[in-house]
Motif scaffolding. Structure first.
Motif, PDB file in Angstrom:
ATOM      1  N   PRO A  86      16.414  -9.336 -16.288  1.00  0.00           N
ATOM      2  CA  PRO A  86      16.230 -10.753 -15.920  1.00  0.00           C
ATOM      3  C   PRO A  86      17.018 -11.725 -16.791  1.00  0.00           C
ATOM      4  O   PRO A  86      17.257 -12.865 -16.377  1.00  0.00           O
ATOM      5  CB  PRO A  86      14.717 -10.969 -16.098  1.00  0.00           C
ATOM      6  N   MET A  87      17.427 -11.277 -17.972  1.00  0.00           N
ATOM      7  CA  MET A  87      18.186 -12.158 -18.862  1.00  0.00           C
ATOM      8  C   MET A  87      19.540 -12.533 -18.269  1.00  0.00           C
ATOM      9  O   MET A  87      20.086 -13.590 -18.579  1.00  0.00           O
ATOM     10  CB  MET A  87      18.375 -11.488 -20.236  1.00  0.00           C
ATOM     11  N   PHE A  88      20.095 -11.663 -17.421  1.00  0.00           N
ATOM     12  CA  PHE A  88      21.358 -12.004 -16.752  1.00  0.00           C
ATOM     13  C   PHE A  88      21.161 -13.201 -15.826  1.00  0.00           C
ATOM     14  O   PHE A  88      21.988 -14.125 -15.792  1.00  0.00           O
ATOM     15  CB  PHE A  88      21.872 -10.801 -15.953  1.00  0.00           C
ATOM     16  N   ILE A  89      20.040 -13.191 -15.090  1.00  0.00           N
ATOM     17  CA  ILE A  89      19.735 -14.313 -14.197  1.00  0.00           C
ATOM     18  C   ILE A  89      19.426 -15.568 -15.012  1.00  0.00           C
ATOM     19  O   ILE A  89      19.894 -16.671 -14.680  1.00  0.00           O
ATOM     20  CB  ILE A  89      18.546 -13.956 -13.287  1.00  0.00           C
ATOM     21  N   LEU A  90      18.654 -15.394 -16.092  1.00  0.00           N
ATOM     22  CA  LEU A  90      18.299 -16.540 -16.938  1.00  0.00           C
ATOM     23  C   LEU A  90      19.529 -17.159 -17.582  1.00  0.00           C
ATOM     24  O   LEU A  90      19.633 -18.389 -17.696  1.00  0.00           O
ATOM     25  CB  LEU A  90      17.302 -16.104 -18.010  1.00  0.00           C
ATOM     26  N   ALA A  91      20.469 -16.317 -18.031  1.00  0.00           N
ATOM     27  CA  ALA A  91      21.692 -16.840 -18.641  1.00  0.00           C
ATOM     28  C   ALA A  91      22.493 -17.668 -17.636  1.00  0.00           C
ATOM     29  O   ALA A  91      23.000 -18.753 -17.956  1.00  0.00           O
ATOM     30  CB  ALA A  91      22.534 -15.688 -19.171  1.00  0.00           C
ATOM     31  N   LEU A 131      24.983  -2.734 -21.602  1.00  0.00           N
ATOM     32  CA  LEU A 131      24.375  -4.044 -21.386  1.00  0.00           C
ATOM     33  C   LEU A 131      25.193  -5.159 -22.039  1.00  0.00           C
ATOM     34  O   LEU A 131      25.398  -6.228 -21.447  1.00  0.00           O
ATOM     35  CB  LEU A 131      22.947  -4.052 -21.939  1.00  0.00           C
ATOM     36  N   ILE A 132      25.680  -4.921 -23.242  1.00  0.00           N
ATOM     37  CA  ILE A 132      26.511  -5.931 -23.915  1.00  0.00           C
ATOM     38  C   ILE A 132      27.806  -6.146 -23.145  1.00  0.00           C
ATOM     39  O   ILE A 132      28.279  -7.281 -22.988  1.00  0.00           O
ATOM     40  CB  ILE A 132      26.799  -5.495 -25.369  1.00  0.00           C
ATOM     41  N   THR A 133      28.388  -5.069 -22.637  1.00  0.00           N
ATOM     42  CA  THR A 133      29.614  -5.176 -21.837  1.00  0.00           C
ATOM     43  C   THR A 133      29.370  -6.005 -20.573  1.00  0.00           C
ATOM     44  O   THR A 133      30.200  -6.846 -20.191  1.00  0.00           O
ATOM     45  CB  THR A 133      30.131  -3.780 -21.452  1.00  0.00           C
ATOM     46  N   LEU A 134      28.222  -5.794 -19.932  1.00  0.00           N
ATOM     47  CA  LEU A 134      27.881  -6.578 -18.736  1.00  0.00           C
ATOM     48  C   LEU A 134      27.711  -8.056 -19.071  1.00  0.00           C
ATOM     49  O   LEU A 134      28.134  -8.924 -18.289  1.00  0.00           O
ATOM     50  CB  LEU A 134      26.604  -6.030 -18.101  1.00  0.00           C
ATOM     51  N   PHE A 135      27.104  -8.345 -20.206  1.00  0.00           N
ATOM     52  CA  PHE A 135      26.976  -9.745 -20.625  1.00  0.00           C
ATOM     53  C   PHE A 135      28.351 -10.359 -20.890  1.00  0.00           C
ATOM     54  O   PHE A 135      28.572 -11.542 -20.600  1.00  0.00           O
ATOM     55  CB  PHE A 135      26.105  -9.855 -21.874  1.00  0.00           C
ATOM     56  N   CYS A 136      29.257  -9.571 -21.444  1.00  0.00           N
ATOM     57  CA  CYS A 136      30.620 -10.062 -21.672  1.00  0.00           C
ATOM     58  C   CYS A 136      31.318 -10.389 -20.346  1.00  0.00           C
ATOM     59  O   CYS A 136      31.981 -11.434 -20.211  1.00  0.00           O
ATOM     60  CB  CYS A 136      31.432  -9.028 -22.453  1.00  0.00           C
ATOM     61  N   LEU A 137      31.157  -9.496 -19.368  1.00  0.00           N
ATOM     62  CA  LEU A 137      31.760  -9.739 -18.054  1.00  0.00           C
ATOM     63  C   LEU A 137      31.150 -10.974 -17.399  1.00  0.00           C
ATOM     64  O   LEU A 137      31.860 -11.769 -16.749  1.00  0.00           O
ATOM     65  CB  LEU A 137      31.565  -8.514 -17.156  1.00  0.00           C
ATOM     66  N   GLN A 138      29.845 -11.162 -17.567  1.00  0.00           N
ATOM     67  CA  GLN A 138      29.197 -12.349 -17.010  1.00  0.00           C
ATOM     68  C   GLN A 138      29.709 -13.623 -17.689  1.00  0.00           C
ATOM     69  O   GLN A 138      29.921 -14.647 -17.029  1.00  0.00           O
ATOM     70  CB  GLN A 138      27.683 -12.255 -17.178  1.00  0.00           C
ATOM     71  N   ALA A 139      29.917 -13.544 -19.010  1.00  0.00           N
ATOM     72  CA  ALA A 139      30.428 -14.714 -19.736  1.00  0.00           C
ATOM     73  C   ALA A 139      31.841 -15.067 -19.276  1.00  0.00           C
ATOM     74  O   ALA A 139      32.171 -16.255 -19.114  1.00  0.00           O
ATOM     75  CB  ALA A 139      30.403 -14.420 -21.237  1.00  0.00           C
ATOM     76  N   ILE A 140      32.665 -14.047 -19.039  1.00  0.00           N
ATOM     77  CA  ILE A 140      34.026 -14.301 -18.549  1.00  0.00           C
ATOM     78  C   ILE A 140      33.978 -14.929 -17.161  1.00  0.00           C
ATOM     79  O   ILE A 140      34.712 -15.896 -16.871  1.00  0.00           O
ATOM     80  CB  ILE A 140      34.838 -12.985 -18.522  1.00  0.00           C
TER      81      ILE A 140
END
Length: 285
Positions: A86-91, A131-140
């Motif tokens: 859910p943190m991906f959606i929250l971010a 998970l960290i890699t996915l957060f990086c892709l989301q940030a990009i």
């Protein structure tokens, strides 16, 4: 509360410790977010997701605190992953919300989440790496989709270099933790082997101690037989060769004894030796 602290201190429940810490941080974070929503009169998906996420963390925390058994490692990994998703959606919701405000400091959730995942490792490190890699892709994706560099209300504080530094730091922490875990596992393996070797040495020394008295008796017996002319020389020679063989083995064990730590000098009784051998047999089955 005391049960939570007790479980968190337990070295045998690393996966549970990661979930406990994540739940506490999630409850605190969502409480602040709800306060922020009340002040700015926010509603919709931003509010609902955070309420559900916070309640889920509170329920999981309660289950862990009241349960007497530590969760299996696989269960802990699944629960941890479900708490992170859910943190991906929250971010994303946070970036959308802040982008509509007067001032917008982008990628704050990204920095928090990658730092958190570099410390909380419930199981295999590949999970946190993914998970960290996915957060990086989301940030990009967020950076280009929301056109952050050209946003009129954005406040860029050394971005994107600051986020890049957080990313590199998170990966480095994860790598160092993985290296330390491998070192600890190797040391634990060597310690276990050393304990086995020490136990075997104690068994040998205990057996040597039990053999010493019969050996002395045999030496005395040979001395008596030599004085008896009725005993054949061949019989005495056989006994002497047997005694010499036992003495050679005894001398080897004496040399071994000199290189053992002091605690290994504690001899084992027959019951202890048989009990240890039974344990080895059960493990081998």
């Amino acid at each position: 509360m005391f049960e939570i602290i007790k479980r968190w201190k337990s070295p045998r429940s690393t996966s549970s410790n990661a979930i406990l810490t994540l739940c506490v941080i999630t409850i605190f974070n969502q409480s602040l977010a709800l306060l922020h929503a009340a002040v700015y009169k926010l509603s919709g998906s931003f509010l609902m997701i955070r309420i559900i996420h916070g309640l889920a963390a509170f329920i999981i925390l309660g289950i862990l605190a009241t349960s007497k058994k530590t969760w299996p490692r696989k269960t802990s990994i699944i629960v941890f992953t479900l708490m992170v998703l859910p943190m991906f959606i929250l971010a994303w919701e946070t970036e959308i919300l802040f982008s509509k405000m007067k001032y917008w400091i982008p990628l704050l959730p990204f920095k928090s989440y990658v730092t958190l995942l570099s410390f909380l490792v419930p199981g295999p490190y590949i999970l946190n790496l993914g998970l960290i890699t996915l957060f990086c892709l989301q940030a990009i994706f967020t950076w280009f989709y929301l056109d952050i560099p050209n946003a009129p209300n954005v406040i860029l504080i050394s971005e994107p270099y600051l986020s890049l530094m957080f990313t590199v730091t998170a990966f480095c922490i994860l790598a160092f933790r993985y290296r330390d875990q491998k070192i600890i596992e190797e040391l634990s393996k060597q310690k276990a082997q050393a304990e086995v070797y020490e136990k075997v040495a104690r068994i040998f020394l205990s057996m040597r101690d039990k053999v010493n008295t019969p050996l002395q008796s045999q030496n005395l017996l040979v001395g008596i037989l030599k004085k008896n002319p009725a005993i054949k020389a061949e019989t005495i020679a056989i006994l002497e060769r047997s005694i010499e063989s036992l003495e050679r083995n005894n001398n080897i064990l004496k040399r071994l004894e000199l290189n053992l730590p002091e605690k290994s000098y504690d001899l084992m009784s027959e019951e202890e030796i048989l009990s240890y051998l039974d344990q080895l047999e059960r493990k081998s089955k």
